[in-house]
Design an enzyme around this catalytic site. Structure first.
Site, PDB file in Angstrom:
ATOM      1  N   CYS A 178       0.833  -1.209   0.000  1.00  0.00           N
ATOM      2  CA  CYS A 178       0.000   0.000   0.000  1.00  0.00           C
ATOM      3  C   CYS A 178       0.870   1.263   0.000  1.00  0.00           C
ATOM      4  O   CYS A 178       0.543   2.254  -0.661  1.00  0.00           O
ATOM      5  CB  CYS A 178      -0.917   0.027   1.220  1.00  0.00           C
ATOM      6  SG  CYS A 178      -2.008  -1.397   1.310  1.00  0.00           S
ATOM      7  N   ARG A 238      -7.918  -4.573  -3.052  1.00  0.00           N
ATOM      8  CA  ARG A 238      -7.493  -3.397  -3.851  1.00  0.00           C
ATOM      9  C   ARG A 238      -8.492  -3.216  -4.993  1.00  0.00           C
ATOM     10  O   ARG A 238      -8.327  -3.810  -6.063  1.00  0.00           O
ATOM     11  CB  ARG A 238      -6.073  -3.605  -4.402  1.00  0.00           C
ATOM     12  CG  ARG A 238      -5.046  -3.804  -3.312  1.00  0.00           C
ATOM     13  CD  ARG A 238      -3.640  -4.001  -3.852  1.00  0.00           C
ATOM     14  NE  ARG A 238      -2.839  -4.614  -2.806  1.00  0.00           N
ATOM     15  CZ  ARG A 238      -2.302  -3.963  -1.773  1.00  0.00           C
ATOM     16  NH1 ARG A 238      -2.453  -2.665  -1.669  1.00  0.00           N
ATOM     17  NH2 ARG A 238      -1.605  -4.606  -0.854  1.00  0.00           N
TER      18      ARG A 238
HETATM   19  C1  BEZ Z   1       0.550  -4.609   1.874  1.00  0.00           C
HETATM   20  O1  BEZ Z   1       1.748  -4.820   1.889  1.00  0.00           O
HETATM   21  O2  BEZ Z   1       0.075  -3.543   1.490  1.00  0.00           O
HETATM   22  C2  BEZ Z   1      -0.366  -5.712   2.334  1.00  0.00           C
HETATM   23  C3  BEZ Z   1      -0.037  -7.000   2.046  1.00  0.00           C
HETATM   24  C4  BEZ Z   1      -0.885  -8.012   2.492  1.00  0.00           C
HETATM   25  C5  BEZ Z   1      -2.037  -7.710   3.192  1.00  0.00           C
HETATM   26  C6  BEZ Z   1      -2.362  -6.386   3.432  1.00  0.00           C
HETATM   27  C7  BEZ Z   1      -1.538  -5.370   2.991  1.00  0.00           C
END
Ligand code: BEZ
Length: 234
Positions: free
Chosen positions: A51, A134
């Site tokens: 993110c 997402r």
């Molecule tokens: C992230 O790195 O943004 C992420 C990865 C897995 C689950 C939630 C967020």
């Protein structure tokens, strides 16, 4: 046990209405964006690596999207103070792929009640019950959903592709055309758009310079990149 109904908005429908608290104040969606395109997108959680890379990339491109008559609105099920702390950390501490001192100026919705994320089908229990996937919703200037893209938690989005989708949607509207596979501004366009009646060849071949028909159902015409952008930038 009563099953929760999960709504999934669809392409061509009005964007579900909501009022939300964001890092830039309260927004009324989609009314506040009337006359402009808007990309509403969700992310799973603040202070997570994928993110963070996405926010830095999208924020770095914000002016480019604005010049394409498009605003950005983010969302996660975190609270406002988490959003503020995360965005401050990004600005003050993170240098990534040549991006640094990145200020996220677009609104980031707090959705701790999951009211908005549930309305938009962003909570997909097969992936997570507690985080939004997402999701990316392209909403047009009259508040209609025009494209929806969902990605799982582990997959960071390609923001050049999101820009391509936006320009393709705008070009389809501006020139009454469709865009072929892998279209980029400056490439040939498809005329008339898929779904029109009559044969494309009869209606367009010979009537416009540069029209090329591969068969009765498949005709293209050129459109210079400059005209694509001139029609968008009002
Ligand atoms: C992230 O790195 O943004 C992420 C990865 C897995 C689950 C939630 C967020």
């Amino acid at each position: 046990m009563e099953q929760e109904i999960i709504s999934m908005p669809r392409i061509g429908e009005d964007a579900p209405i909501f009022t939300a608290v964001t890092t830039q104040g309260i927004i009324n969606f989609p009314a506040d964006y009337k006359g402009r395109w808007v990309i509403l997108f969700s992310h799973p959680a603040d202070f997570t690596p994928v993110c963070t890379s996405e926010f830095m990339t999208f924020a770095s491109m914000e002016e480019e999207f604005k010049s394409l008559n498009c605003d950005l609105v983010g969302l996660s099920v975190d609270g406002l103070y988490s959003h503020i702390a995360w965005l401050r950390t990004i600005k003050e501490k993170i240098e990534y792929k040549g991006m640094k001192d990145v200020e996220v100026k677009f609104p980031l919705i707090e959705d701790i009640t999951m009211e908005v994320s549930k309305k938009y089908g962003m909570i997909q229990p097969g992936e997570s019950n507690t985080k939004a996937v997402r999701a990316v919703f392209f909403v047009d200037p009259v508040g209609k959903i025009r494209t929806i893209i969902y990605y799982p938690l582990s997959l960071g989005r390609n923001f050049e592709e999101l820009k391509r989708v936006l320009i393709a949607l705008q070009t389809a509207d501006n020139f009454n055309v469709a865009t072929p596979a892998d279209w980029q501004p400056g490439d040939d366009l498809i005329v008339p758009p898929a779904g029109s009646c009559g044969t494309a060849k009869d209606r367009v071949e010979g009537k416009e310079p540069g029209v090329k028909c591969y068969d009765w159902f498949f005709c293209t015409k050129p459109l210079p990149k400059e005209q694509v952008f001139k029609a968008i930038k009002k």
